[in-house]
Design a protein around this motif. Structure first.
Motif, PDB file in Angstrom:
ATOM      1  N   ARG A  12       0.853  -1.207   0.000  1.00 43.79           N
ATOM      2  CA  ARG A  12       0.000   0.000   0.000  1.00 43.79           C
ATOM      3  C   ARG A  12       0.877   1.241   0.000  1.00 43.79           C
ATOM      4  O   ARG A  12       1.861   1.316   0.719  1.00 43.79           O
ATOM      5  CB  ARG A  12      -0.899   0.009   1.246  1.00 43.79           C
ATOM      6  N   ILE A  13       0.525   2.163  -0.835  1.00 43.93           N
ATOM      7  CA  ILE A  13       1.195   3.469  -0.834  1.00 43.93           C
ATOM      8  C   ILE A  13       0.113   4.533  -0.848  1.00 43.93           C
ATOM      9  O   ILE A  13      -1.045   4.239  -1.149  1.00 43.93           O
ATOM     10  CB  ILE A  13       2.094   3.663  -2.086  1.00 43.93           C
ATOM     11  N   SER A  14       0.506   5.733  -0.522  1.00 47.08           N
ATOM     12  CA  SER A  14      -0.425   6.844  -0.673  1.00 47.08           C
ATOM     13  C   SER A  14      -0.306   7.318  -2.112  1.00 47.08           C
ATOM     14  O   SER A  14       0.702   7.921  -2.492  1.00 47.08           O
ATOM     15  CB  SER A  14      -0.061   7.965   0.303  1.00 47.08           C
ATOM     16  N   LYS A  71      -6.337  15.253  -6.601  1.00 44.80           N
ATOM     17  CA  LYS A  71      -6.644  13.823  -6.406  1.00 44.80           C
ATOM     18  C   LYS A  71      -8.136  13.570  -6.205  1.00 44.80           C
ATOM     19  O   LYS A  71      -8.652  12.534  -6.587  1.00 44.80           O
ATOM     20  CB  LYS A  71      -5.897  13.309  -5.171  1.00 44.80           C
ATOM     21  N   CYS A 154      -5.501   6.961  -0.950  1.00 50.25           N
ATOM     22  CA  CYS A 154      -4.734   7.940  -0.175  1.00 50.25           C
ATOM     23  C   CYS A 154      -5.635   8.521   0.908  1.00 50.25           C
ATOM     24  O   CYS A 154      -6.754   8.959   0.630  1.00 50.25           O
ATOM     25  CB  CYS A 154      -4.205   9.060  -1.066  1.00 50.25           C
ATOM     26  N   ALA A 155      -5.148   8.485   2.142  1.00 51.50           N
ATOM     27  CA  ALA A 155      -5.841   9.154   3.243  1.00 51.50           C
ATOM     28  C   ALA A 155      -5.514  10.631   3.144  1.00 51.50           C
ATOM     29  O   ALA A 155      -4.381  10.999   2.849  1.00 51.50           O
ATOM     30  CB  ALA A 155      -5.355   8.605   4.584  1.00 51.50           C
ATOM     31  N   VAL A 157      -6.173  14.513   5.016  1.00 51.67           N
ATOM     32  CA  VAL A 157      -6.744  15.373   6.054  1.00 51.67           C
ATOM     33  C   VAL A 157      -6.732  16.830   5.580  1.00 51.67           C
ATOM     34  O   VAL A 157      -7.151  17.726   6.315  1.00 51.67           O
ATOM     35  CB  VAL A 157      -5.981  15.163   7.393  1.00 51.67           C
ATOM     36  N   GLY A 158      -6.297  17.007   4.336  1.00 57.49           N
ATOM     37  CA  GLY A 158      -6.248  18.357   3.770  1.00 57.49           C
ATOM     38  C   GLY A 158      -7.624  18.808   3.311  1.00 57.49           C
ATOM     39  O   GLY A 158      -7.933  18.824   2.122  1.00 57.49           O
ATOM     40  N   GLN A 192       6.402   2.900  -1.105  1.00 56.00           N
ATOM     41  CA  GLN A 192       6.004   3.291   0.248  1.00 56.00           C
ATOM     42  C   GLN A 192       7.175   4.018   0.901  1.00 56.00           C
ATOM     43  O   GLN A 192       8.318   3.580   0.787  1.00 56.00           O
ATOM     44  CB  GLN A 192       5.629   2.045   1.049  1.00 56.00           C
TER      45      GLN A 192
HETATM   46  C1  LIG Z   1      -4.140  11.407   8.668  1.00 57.92           C
HETATM   47  C2  LIG Z   1      -3.482  11.501   7.322  1.00 57.92           C
HETATM   48  C3  LIG Z   1      -3.660  12.624   6.563  1.00 57.92           C
HETATM   49  C4  LIG Z   1      -3.087  12.727   5.288  1.00 57.92           C
HETATM   50  N1  LIG Z   1      -3.386  13.832   4.513  1.00 57.92           N
HETATM   51  C5  LIG Z   1      -2.952  13.853   3.231  1.00 57.92           C
HETATM   52  C6  LIG Z   1      -3.388  14.885   2.350  1.00 57.92           C
HETATM   53  O1  LIG Z   1      -4.210  15.759   2.696  1.00 57.92           O
HETATM   54  N2  LIG Z   1      -2.946  14.883   1.070  1.00 57.92           N
HETATM   55  C7  LIG Z   1      -2.086  13.908   0.637  1.00 57.92           C
HETATM   56  O2  LIG Z   1      -1.702  13.947  -0.531  1.00 57.92           O
HETATM   57  N3  LIG Z   1      -1.659  12.912   1.454  1.00 57.92           N
HETATM   58  C8  LIG Z   1      -2.098  12.850   2.723  1.00 57.92           C
HETATM   59  N4  LIG Z   1      -1.709  11.804   3.552  1.00 57.92           N
HETATM   60  C9  LIG Z   1      -0.785  10.772   3.057  1.00 57.92           C
HETATM   61  C10 LIG Z   1       0.559  10.837   3.812  1.00 57.92           C
HETATM   62  O3  LIG Z   1       1.322  11.908   3.337  1.00 57.92           O
HETATM   63  C11 LIG Z   1       1.278   9.491   3.593  1.00 57.92           C
HETATM   64  O4  LIG Z   1       0.503   8.452   4.175  1.00 57.92           O
HETATM   65  C12 LIG Z   1       2.668   9.466   4.203  1.00 57.92           C
HETATM   66  O5  LIG Z   1       3.492  10.428   3.597  1.00 57.92           O
HETATM   67  C13 LIG Z   1       3.300   8.085   4.038  1.00 57.92           C
HETATM   68  O6  LIG Z   1       3.283   7.728   2.680  1.00 57.92           O
HETATM   69  P1  LIG Z   1       2.991   6.218   2.242  1.00 57.92           P
HETATM   70  O7  LIG Z   1       1.625   5.921   2.775  1.00 57.92           O
HETATM   71  O8  LIG Z   1       2.994   6.217   0.739  1.00 57.92           O
HETATM   72  O9  LIG Z   1       4.084   5.394   2.788  1.00 57.92           O
HETATM   73  C14 LIG Z   1      -2.274  11.690   4.803  1.00 57.92           C
HETATM   74  C15 LIG Z   1      -2.109  10.526   5.597  1.00 57.92           C
HETATM   75  C16 LIG Z   1      -2.727  10.417   6.819  1.00 57.92           C
HETATM   76  C17 LIG Z   1      -2.583   9.154   7.614  1.00 57.92           C
END
Ligand SMILES: Cc1cc2nc3c(=O)[nH]c(=O)nc-3n(C[C@H](O)[C@H](O)[C@H](O)COP(=O)(O)O)c2cc1C
Length: 205
Positions: A12-14, A71, A154-155, A157-158, A192
């Motif tokens: 899983r990646i964001s 996104k 992708c999670a 919070v923005g 990731q």
């Molecule tokens: C609570 C939370 C809020 C996040 N908000 C954003 C966001 O608003 N926009 C975005 O592009 N990524 C967002 N992310 C993704 C994180 O940047 C990402 O999970 C982190 O950099 C690790 O990357 P990976 O999941 O690819 O390993 C968020 C992740 C979490 C858990």
């Protein structure tokens, strides 16, 4: 040899960008959310609600309250994962199916309800904590469900919580906890991201 759960966690990646792909029909969205609702919650409160934002109109509305994040538009669907406050008030209803299935005795259910009312009534902070915990666990489960379907996620919070609340007519007892975009990632995704060494974040007693 990694097991399938490890694979899902490690792959899983964001997703940072999505491309167009086949429509995620209602059945696929329903299946993803059905998986998400298998997440645990305190007392099995299930204090969450999901809004699947799929139409162009609704996505544009969401993008406007999500600081213009592209996104939201490019994902196949963007879920608004809400936590619900005052969940103790509907706990008896939430537990009824467990009682009917014989996995929880009526006596235990009644005790849980009494305990939850005592702890939660009047404690706004605890209600909010519980809403955030439950919705976050559901959001993570949703992302893993998407991973299992070879979809990116992708999670996020923005977003402006107040503006989102108004734009999507959330009820006063609903808290928008996270957006989870789900879709078809571009081929140029980063792997990731590295994590802190486990020994820095783990204490074994
Ligand atoms: C609570 C939370 C809020 C996040 N908000 C954003 C966001 O608003 N926009 C975005 O592009 N990524 C967002 N992310 C993704 C994180 O940047 C990402 O999970 C982190 O950099 C690790 O990357 P990976 O999941 O690819 O390993 C968020 C992740 C979490 C858990």
């Amino acid at each position: 040899m990694t097991n399938p759960v490890q694979q899902a966690i490690e792959n899983r990646i964001s997703a940072h960008r999505y491309v167009d792909g086949p429509l995620l029909d209602d059945a696929r969205i329903l299946a993803l959310v059905e998986q998400a609702t298998r997440a645990p919650s305190a007392y099995n409160m299930q204090n969450w609600r999901f809004i699947a934002v799929r139409s162009q109109d609704a996505k544009a509305r969401l993008q406007a309250v999500a600081y213009g994040q592209q996104k939201v538009l490019d994902a196949a669907v963007a879920f608004i994962v809400c936590g619900t406050l005052a969940a103790h008030r509907q706990l008896a209803t939430a537990l009824q199916p467990s009682v009917e299935a014989g996995t929880l005795s009526q006596r235990t259910a009644d005790a849980w309800v009494a305990q939850a009312i005592q702890a939660h009534e009047g404690d706004v902070q605890l209600q909010r904590d519980e809403a955030l915990r439950s919705a976050s666990l559901a959001a993570m489960t949703l992302m893993l469900a998407a991973q299992g379907e070879q979809l990116g996620s992708c999670a996020m919070v923005g977003f402006d919580a107040l503006a989102l609340h108004q734009a999507f007519g959330l009820a006063p007892h609903e808290v928008p906890v996270l957006l989870v975009t789900v879709g078809y990632p571009t081929a140029d995704q980063l792997p990731q991201k590295p994590r802190k060494p486990v020994h820095e974040v783990l204490e074994i007693l």
